[in-house]
Design an enzyme around this catalytic site. Structure first.
Site, PDB file in Angstrom:
ATOM      1  N   ASP A 207       0.501   2.767   9.012  1.00  0.00           N
ATOM      2  CA  ASP A 207       0.406   2.016   7.963  1.00  0.00           C
ATOM      3  C   ASP A 207       1.656   1.863   6.892  1.00  0.00           C
ATOM      4  OD1 ASP A 207      -1.468   0.501   5.657  1.00  0.00           O
ATOM      5  OD2 ASP A 207      -1.961   2.457   4.707  1.00  0.00           O
ATOM      6  N   SER A 231      -3.632  -2.186   1.208  1.00  0.00           N
ATOM      7  CA  SER A 231      -4.317  -2.585   2.648  1.00  0.00           C
ATOM      8  C   SER A 231      -5.584  -3.053   2.366  1.00  0.00           C
ATOM      9  CB  SER A 231      -3.978  -1.475   3.348  1.00  0.00           C
ATOM     10  OG  SER A 231      -2.673  -1.056   3.661  1.00  0.00           O
ATOM     11  N   GLN A 281      -2.934  -5.968  10.750  1.00  0.00           N
ATOM     12  CA  GLN A 281      -3.652  -5.390   9.373  1.00  0.00           C
ATOM     13  C   GLN A 281      -3.296  -6.691   8.404  1.00  0.00           C
ATOM     14  OE1 GLN A 281      -1.033  -2.982   6.110  1.00  0.00           O
ATOM     15  NE2 GLN A 281      -2.677  -1.459   7.156  1.00  0.00           N
TER      16      GLN A 281
END
Length: 296
Positions: A207, A231, A281
């Site tokens: 991430d 996110s 993502q």
């Protein structure tokens, strides 16, 4: 006292079990506005893995970031044992802070078995990580030093990050840039020998830079940010065993950005070119003038 950032990451992933299916994770008090999403995803995967027998490694996860977590406040992870099969095990995890769900994750675990193989090759002519500066060195070179806040961040960073392509800083460098990025990464110290810790540490790392690919055509990655970025969801597929304290190449691209959201895909390879992990993502990108008047 633990001072090595890699050891601190291992400690961060070592959850306290407070009931059969309930775990509590620490959330360090930092200057960030929200808890880092990779931390929550990594801790949730630890909670899921600690309720399995251990002979079924995780092969995929799918997660949603629902609310921003508050730094300094513990996070409780509630695990639902959805299925325990001979080949597959499934767990659902809900992360709670102050009585509100901030994150949920579904993880699937698969007992290894034989099968045919193929993979997309790693990109060609990638510089060796030993021949590249780490990101702190590159930013320090450009700025003639690091602001104190960035120096503190660099000292706490549990992963060594080295961009394959030099960072872009000027409008001319950004103009026409493709939405692609690649970094070499590895933990800054040993992470032990528990495979679940390595899987969760890499989940943490996944991430950190993935949404770079969305931003590259828009603004310098390490300059002033014109967007509030968060996110939204995160998915990973784990293909082969690996160690997160050994170099891996994180190759990232963004096929589309529209409607305030940007999608990014990543492929993680080892130095031998074996594909280890696939990642997808989506992130939210709001100009600062909108970010203060709207919430996700």
């Amino acid at each position: 006292m633990t001072t090595n950032p890699a050891e601190k990451l291992v400690d961060l992933l070592d959850l306290e079990q407070i009931e059969v299916n309930i775990f509590r994770g620490r959330s360090p008090q930092e200057s960030l506005q929200r808890v880092f999403g990779g931390q929550v995803a990594g801790q949730a995967l630890v909670a899921a893995g600690r309720t399995t027998s251990g002979d079924h490694p995780v092969h995929s996860l799918h997660a949603y970031f629902l609310r921003p977590g508050r730094p300094g406040v513990p996070i409780v992870y509630q695990v639902e044992r959805v299925r325990d099969g001979r080949s597959f095990t499934t767990r659902r995890v809900v992360a709670v802070q102050h009585g509100r769900t901030i994150f949920n994750l579904t993880a699937s675990f698969h007992k290894p078995e034989p099968g045919f193989e193929h993979q997309l090759p790693m990109r060609q002519a990638v510089p060796d990580p030993d021949d590249l500066p780490n990101v702190a060195e590159e930013v320090r070179e450009h700025l003639g030093g690091l602001p104190e806040a960035l120096e503190r961040m660099a000292r706490r960073q549990p992963f060594d990050i080295r961009y394959v392509d030099r960072l872009r800083w000027t409008p001319d460098e950004i103009s026409g840039a493709e939405p692609r990025s690649a970094v070499w990464m590895r933990a800054v110290g040993p992470l032990g020998d528990d495979p679940l810790v390595h899987t969760c540490a890499l989940t943490y790392a996944s991430d950190m830079t993935l949404l770079d690919a969305v931003r590259i055509p828009i603004e310098p990655l390490w300059g002033p940010r014109g967007f509030d970025m968060a996110s939204l969801d995160h998915a990973m597929w784990f293909h082969r065993p690996f160690r997160a304290d050994e170099w891996f190449l994180y190759d990232q691209e963004s096929p589309i950005a529209t409607g305030g959201r940007g999608l990014a895909r990543g492929r993680i390879y080892d130095r031998e070119g074996r594909l280890l992990v696939s990642v997808v993502q989506e992130g939210l990108f709001r100009p600062h003038d909108r970010a203060h008047t709207a919430t996700a």
